[in-house]
Design a protein around this motif. Sequence first.
Motif, mmCIF file in Angstrom:
data_model
loop_
_atom_site.group_PDB
_atom_site.id
_atom_site.type_symbol
_atom_site.label_atom_id
_atom_site.label_comp_id
_atom_site.label_asym_id
_atom_site.label_seq_id
_atom_site.Cartn_x
_atom_site.Cartn_y
_atom_site.Cartn_z
ATOM 1 N N ASP A 1 0.844 -1.124 -0.042
ATOM 2 C CA ASP A 1 0.033 -0.059 -0.027
ATOM 3 C C ASP A 1 0.758 1.206 -0.059
ATOM 4 O O ASP A 1 1.642 1.362 0.948
ATOM 5 C CB ASP A 1 -0.801 0.025 1.100
ATOM 6 C CG ASP A 1 -1.986 1.125 1.111
ATOM 7 O OD1 ASP A 1 -1.997 1.671 0.207
ATOM 8 O OD2 ASP A 1 -2.714 1.139 1.997
ATOM 9 N N GLY A 2 0.857 1.965 -0.967
ATOM 10 C CA GLY A 2 1.832 3.177 -1.244
ATOM 11 C C GLY A 2 0.956 4.291 -1.710
ATOM 12 O O GLY A 2 -0.100 4.196 -2.564
ATOM 13 N N ALA A 3 1.373 5.531 -1.396
ATOM 14 C CA ALA A 3 0.846 6.783 -1.986
ATOM 15 C C ALA A 3 1.804 7.883 -1.914
ATOM 16 O O ALA A 3 2.743 7.740 -0.890
ATOM 17 C CB ALA A 3 -0.493 7.269 -0.908
ATOM 18 N N VAL A 4 1.759 8.820 -2.821
ATOM 19 C CA VAL A 4 2.383 9.990 -2.974
ATOM 20 C C VAL A 4 1.524 11.270 -2.839
ATOM 21 O O VAL A 4 0.360 11.226 -3.666
ATOM 22 C CB VAL A 4 3.446 10.036 -3.618
ATOM 23 C CG1 VAL A 4 4.548 9.099 -3.656
ATOM 24 C CG2 VAL A 4 3.074 9.775 -5.287
ATOM 25 N N GLY A 5 1.871 12.620 -2.310
ATOM 26 C CA GLY A 5 0.849 13.461 -2.290
ATOM 27 C C GLY A 5 1.691 14.904 -2.375
ATOM 28 O O GLY A 5 2.743 14.783 -1.853
ATOM 29 N N LEU A 6 0.881 15.841 -2.718
ATOM 30 C CA LEU A 6 1.489 17.236 -2.504
ATOM 31 C C LEU A 6 0.079 18.109 -2.030
ATOM 32 O O LEU A 6 -0.778 17.899 -2.887
ATOM 33 C CB LEU A 6 1.962 17.766 -3.946
ATOM 34 C CG LEU A 6 2.752 18.979 -3.796
ATOM 35 C CD1 LEU A 6 3.940 19.004 -4.935
ATOM 36 C CD2 LEU A 6 1.556 20.115 -4.457
ATOM 37 N N ASP A 7 0.434 18.896 -1.070
ATOM 38 C CA ASP A 7 -0.791 19.911 -0.753
ATOM 39 C C ASP A 7 -0.354 21.180 -0.779
ATOM 40 O O ASP A 7 0.856 21.667 0.090
ATOM 41 C CB ASP A 7 -1.128 19.145 0.729
ATOM 42 C CG ASP A 7 -2.666 19.733 1.131
ATOM 43 O OD1 ASP A 7 -3.083 20.764 0.703
ATOM 44 O OD2 ASP A 7 -3.190 19.142 1.948
ATOM 45 N N ARG A 8 -0.843 22.206 -1.259
ATOM 46 C CA ARG A 8 -0.781 23.491 -1.302
ATOM 47 C C ARG A 8 -1.996 24.415 -0.850
ATOM 48 O O ARG A 8 -2.029 25.531 -1.297
ATOM 49 C CB ARG A 8 -0.158 23.952 -2.605
ATOM 50 C CG ARG A 8 0.531 25.295 -2.607
ATOM 51 C CD ARG A 8 1.529 25.515 -3.730
ATOM 52 N NE ARG A 8 0.714 25.407 -5.280
ATOM 53 C CZ ARG A 8 0.046 26.405 -5.629
ATOM 54 N NH1 ARG A 8 0.114 27.764 -5.044
ATOM 55 N NH2 ARG A 8 -0.778 26.027 -6.752
ATOM 56 N N ARG A 9 -2.880 23.662 -0.333
ATOM 57 C CA ARG A 9 -4.312 24.202 0.132
ATOM 58 C C ARG A 9 -3.949 25.039 1.212
ATOM 59 O O ARG A 9 -4.898 26.385 1.423
ATOM 60 C CB ARG A 9 -5.366 23.370 0.352
ATOM 61 C CG ARG A 9 -5.635 22.454 -0.870
ATOM 62 C CD ARG A 9 -6.777 21.421 -0.221
ATOM 63 N NE ARG A 9 -5.951 20.315 0.390
ATOM 64 C CZ ARG A 9 -6.783 19.351 1.160
ATOM 65 N NH1 ARG A 9 -7.603 18.990 0.742
ATOM 66 N NH2 ARG A 9 -5.979 18.406 1.655
ATOM 67 N N TYR A 10 -3.265 24.983 2.102
ATOM 68 C CA TYR A 10 -3.247 25.881 3.539
ATOM 69 C C TYR A 10 -1.899 26.607 3.491
ATOM 70 O O TYR A 10 -1.519 27.134 4.558
ATOM 71 C CB TYR A 10 -3.335 24.845 4.537
ATOM 72 C CG TYR A 10 -4.508 23.904 4.454
ATOM 73 C CD1 TYR A 10 -5.927 24.611 4.497
ATOM 74 C CD2 TYR A 10 -4.511 22.769 4.366
ATOM 75 C CE1 TYR A 10 -6.952 23.868 4.251
ATOM 76 C CE2 TYR A 10 -5.630 22.006 4.150
ATOM 77 C CZ TYR A 10 -6.999 22.287 3.975
ATOM 78 O OH TYR A 10 -8.089 21.563 3.749
ATOM 79 N N SER A 11 -0.965 26.817 2.677
ATOM 80 C CA SER A 11 0.148 27.233 2.850
ATOM 81 C C SER A 11 0.806 27.405 1.385
ATOM 82 O O SER A 11 0.568 26.803 0.231
ATOM 83 C CB SER A 11 1.243 26.305 3.595
ATOM 84 O OG SER A 11 2.660 26.938 3.351
#
Length: 279
Positions: free
Chosen positions: A91-101
């Motif tokens: 089970d693997g995942a990669v992510g990128l989050d720019r919603r709050y910064s």
Amino acid sequence: PSDSLVAAIEVELTAKADLEWRAAPLVGGASVNALYHVNERSQSDEAGRILTLDPSVLRQRSTTLFGEERLRTDLVLLRRDRRTDLRLVYDGAVGLDRRYSSVPEETQRRERSLQVDRDLGRGLSLRVEGGDRRRERRGDPGSTNFTNRYAVDDRFAAGVLRWRFSSRTRTSIELRATRREDAFSGIGQDVREVVPGLTTDLLSGRWTVELRWAEVSESGGDPLRRPYFFERPGANRRVSVAAQWGLGRVLSFTFRYQLRDEPDRDLRQDLAVETRARF
């Protein structure tokens, strides 16, 4: 279109595949279950490439608001043995989050494990599992919030014995050992835990009680940089109680209470009450 307050293009894809080989003689029958999921919310003006999930425009630091890609596969063996479930899980995942910064936060997660479930008869069942896990989170290099930046490698082994007294009552006990190391802070921890639990019907509701005792030893690194989900060294204890009642076919009522006792901290109590209506 997107439900975000910021103009963006959002696309989501979920794909599943199931393959089965009942005649595989060496492994007693086998199957593969795969799940692939992509979610991308982007401010890119290349709408066509976003909608076709072109890898070159996914999870871009300059245009992506939120992006995640996940793959899970289960290789199940001994399918012809109805009392045994043997599986290899990735089970693997990669992510990128720019919603709050303004600075993108990049995450990576990967877990590989071997799981064996065995029906022992007379209401008893046993699960044994072991594997490794990688969790990584990177944000603003200039930030002083070190606890939210980590690169943690875990190795774990566990056993769970379950006993079903009746259709209304069952109990379990779990033994788990974990070794975790964080590359950012240099901290290593050894965790040994025991988790007994009980589920039963009482007072017209479904009750679940769980106790957890964990002994944590720590070495190396700077405690001020300890990842936020690392426990404090010493004895960590937790009591959890949950109850659920169904009020007819429409309403349900849930009660949850948790008491935590951690080294060098005051007792912490959490109480939650939830009501749901189905129409």
